[in-house]
Design an enzyme around this catalytic site. Sequence first.
Site, PDB file in Angstrom:
ATOM      1  N   LYS A  66       0.831  -1.220   0.000  1.00  0.00           N
ATOM      2  CA  LYS A  66       0.000   0.000   0.000  1.00  0.00           C
ATOM      3  C   LYS A  66       0.861   1.265   0.000  1.00  0.00           C
ATOM      4  O   LYS A  66       0.574   2.204  -0.720  1.00  0.00           O
ATOM      5  CB  LYS A  66      -0.876   0.074   1.267  1.00  0.00           C
ATOM      6  CG  LYS A  66      -1.989  -0.906   1.339  1.00  0.00           C
ATOM      7  CD  LYS A  66      -2.884  -0.625   2.540  1.00  0.00           C
ATOM      8  CE  LYS A  66      -2.168  -0.611   3.883  1.00  0.00           C
ATOM      9  NZ  LYS A  66      -1.586  -1.882   4.300  1.00  0.00           N
ATOM     10  N   ARG A  88       0.178  -8.612  13.710  1.00  0.00           N
ATOM     11  CA  ARG A  88      -0.402  -7.656  12.754  1.00  0.00           C
ATOM     12  C   ARG A  88      -1.343  -8.346  11.775  1.00  0.00           C
ATOM     13  O   ARG A  88      -2.387  -7.806  11.422  1.00  0.00           O
ATOM     14  CB  ARG A  88       0.721  -6.950  11.982  1.00  0.00           C
ATOM     15  CG  ARG A  88       1.456  -5.940  12.836  1.00  0.00           C
ATOM     16  CD  ARG A  88       2.732  -5.501  12.183  1.00  0.00           C
ATOM     17  NE  ARG A  88       2.500  -4.714  10.985  1.00  0.00           N
ATOM     18  CZ  ARG A  88       3.386  -4.584  10.008  1.00  0.00           C
ATOM     19  NH1 ARG A  88       4.555  -5.205  10.085  1.00  0.00           N
ATOM     20  NH2 ARG A  88       3.115  -3.853   8.963  1.00  0.00           N
ATOM     21  N   ARG A 125      11.400  -6.200   3.435  1.00  0.00           N
ATOM     22  CA  ARG A 125      11.111  -4.766   3.338  1.00  0.00           C
ATOM     23  C   ARG A 125      12.113  -3.928   4.141  1.00  0.00           C
ATOM     24  O   ARG A 125      12.458  -4.260   5.261  1.00  0.00           O
ATOM     25  CB  ARG A 125       9.698  -4.497   3.855  1.00  0.00           C
ATOM     26  CG  ARG A 125       9.357  -3.028   3.881  1.00  0.00           C
ATOM     27  CD  ARG A 125       7.904  -2.773   3.876  1.00  0.00           C
ATOM     28  NE  ARG A 125       7.210  -3.258   5.068  1.00  0.00           N
ATOM     29  CZ  ARG A 125       5.896  -3.194   5.204  1.00  0.00           C
ATOM     30  NH1 ARG A 125       5.154  -2.717   4.233  1.00  0.00           N
ATOM     31  NH2 ARG A 125       5.331  -3.643   6.298  1.00  0.00           N
ATOM     32  N   ARG A 156      11.745  -2.133   9.789  1.00  0.00           N
ATOM     33  CA  ARG A 156      10.812  -1.645  10.806  1.00  0.00           C
ATOM     34  C   ARG A 156      10.743  -2.631  11.961  1.00  0.00           C
ATOM     35  O   ARG A 156      10.759  -3.836  11.745  1.00  0.00           O
ATOM     36  CB  ARG A 156       9.415  -1.508  10.186  1.00  0.00           C
ATOM     37  CG  ARG A 156       9.276  -0.325   9.307  1.00  0.00           C
ATOM     38  CD  ARG A 156       8.034  -0.364   8.461  1.00  0.00           C
ATOM     39  NE  ARG A 156       6.851  -0.851   9.159  1.00  0.00           N
ATOM     40  CZ  ARG A 156       5.629  -0.783   8.653  1.00  0.00           C
ATOM     41  NH1 ARG A 156       5.435  -0.249   7.474  1.00  0.00           N
ATOM     42  NH2 ARG A 156       4.606  -1.258   9.317  1.00  0.00           N
ATOM     43  N   ARG A 200      -8.771   1.546   9.657  1.00  0.00           N
ATOM     44  CA  ARG A 200      -8.372   0.152   9.842  1.00  0.00           C
ATOM     45  C   ARG A 200      -9.401  -0.634  10.634  1.00  0.00           C
ATOM     46  O   ARG A 200      -9.218  -1.826  10.861  1.00  0.00           O
ATOM     47  CB  ARG A 200      -7.063   0.122  10.594  1.00  0.00           C
ATOM     48  CG  ARG A 200      -5.896  -0.408   9.737  1.00  0.00           C
ATOM     49  CD  ARG A 200      -4.727  -0.382  10.582  1.00  0.00           C
ATOM     50  NE  ARG A 200      -3.566  -1.069  10.221  1.00  0.00           N
ATOM     51  CZ  ARG A 200      -2.485  -0.510   9.690  1.00  0.00           C
ATOM     52  NH1 ARG A 200      -2.499   0.726   9.281  1.00  0.00           N
ATOM     53  NH2 ARG A 200      -1.389  -1.209   9.552  1.00  0.00           N
TER      54      ARG A 200
HETATM   55  P1  AMP Z   1       1.406   0.609   8.934  1.00  0.00           P
HETATM   56  O1  AMP Z   1       2.656   1.326   8.582  1.00  0.00           O
HETATM   57  O2  AMP Z   1       0.201   1.215   8.272  1.00  0.00           O
HETATM   58  O3  AMP Z   1       1.516  -0.879   8.714  1.00  0.00           O
HETATM   59  O4  AMP Z   1       1.172   0.818  10.523  1.00  0.00           O
HETATM   60  C1  AMP Z   1       2.114   0.373  11.479  1.00  0.00           C
HETATM   61  C2  AMP Z   1       1.438   0.222  12.835  1.00  0.00           C
HETATM   62  O5  AMP Z   1       0.912   1.484  13.279  1.00  0.00           O
HETATM   63  C3  AMP Z   1       0.268  -0.740  12.865  1.00  0.00           C
HETATM   64  O6  AMP Z   1       0.664  -2.088  13.020  1.00  0.00           O
HETATM   65  C4  AMP Z   1      -0.501  -0.211  14.081  1.00  0.00           C
HETATM   66  O7  AMP Z   1       0.129  -0.606  15.289  1.00  0.00           O
HETATM   67  C5  AMP Z   1      -0.320   1.289  13.966  1.00  0.00           C
HETATM   68  N1  AMP Z   1      -1.385   1.890  13.139  1.00  0.00           N
HETATM   69  C6  AMP Z   1      -1.243   2.552  11.958  1.00  0.00           C
HETATM   70  N2  AMP Z   1      -2.413   2.983  11.499  1.00  0.00           N
HETATM   71  C7  AMP Z   1      -3.350   2.572  12.375  1.00  0.00           C
HETATM   72  C8  AMP Z   1      -4.758   2.690  12.439  1.00  0.00           C
HETATM   73  N3  AMP Z   1      -5.451   3.335  11.477  1.00  0.00           N
HETATM   74  N4  AMP Z   1      -5.406   2.132  13.488  1.00  0.00           N
HETATM   75  C9  AMP Z   1      -4.733   1.489  14.461  1.00  0.00           C
HETATM   76  N5  AMP Z   1      -3.402   1.327  14.467  1.00  0.00           N
HETATM   77  C10 AMP Z   1      -2.696   1.868  13.433  1.00  0.00           C
END
Ligand code: AMP
Length: 246
Positions: free
Chosen positions: A39, A201, A157, A190, A118
């Site tokens: 994404k 996740r 990644r 990360r 989410r």
């Molecule tokens: P991402 O980079 O989008 O995969 O987000 C990394 C982490 O940030 C996720 O695994 C969650 O812990 C937190 N996170 C990001 N966006 C959200 C969201 N919209 N709702 C809840 N947690 C989030």
Amino acid sequence: MTTDRAAWLKGESVFCDPAPPNLSRAWRLVLLGAPGVGKGTQAELLQEHYGGCHLSTGDIFRAAKSVPECEQTPAMTAALAYMQRGDLVPDTIVLAMVRERSRCLKCRGGFLLDGFPRTVGQAEALERTLKELGVKLDAVVSYELPMEEIVARIAGRRTCAKCRAIYHLTARPPKEAGRCDACAGELVQREDDRPEAVRVRLKAYESSTAPLVEYYRKLKLLVTVVAADGPAKTFQRTVSVLQKHG
Ligand code: AMP
């Protein structure tokens, strides 16, 4: 136009590029998909193509990690603990952060929401906020990929610690190992891409985020894109499916 994925983290005082490249059609999009599906990479490519704001809630939380602990609010410290485990951050915290940047949702070049909403609760809150702002979503793109491919993608990644551009050790390697092509920043894995956090996740995705596919299908906003053939092909598919969706 360079893509500074960190720009909107700087908050209310920072303005978008005053002349996004493609104002003939401002797209307001949500990108959905399991972690590792690509994404963030698609959001970068779509932003170069369409312009507008790229809003990544994951980027906000990662940026907050670099704030010294003594300067973090209790809510932020709690949010970071959720993220480190791979759990979703509670809706109240996420929604407060998005509200702080609601100006991005009015960007005249449109917006790309990457990693938000989410949960169904977040999607409902987004709908309310957009209604208040007098703005409508054009489409929700759901990227689809088999689970074994997702796991391989996450393992390889790497992200630029400085500008947050995304690479992959084999599928999208940088020109110089360990260095970002765009800003020469260090490429890092990360913390939540470690195997134990990845398992949490993926579970959170299945139980909380996957139901959004049906939610947006019912609203006739959903378009699906197979994300199995590399970023360029996936991007072409996205643009073509959006053109058809109108
Ligand atoms: P991402 O980079 O989008 O995969 O987000 C990394 C982490 O940030 C996720 O695994 C969650 O812990 C937190 N996170 C990001 N966006 C959200 C969201 N919209 N709702 C809840 N947690 C989030």
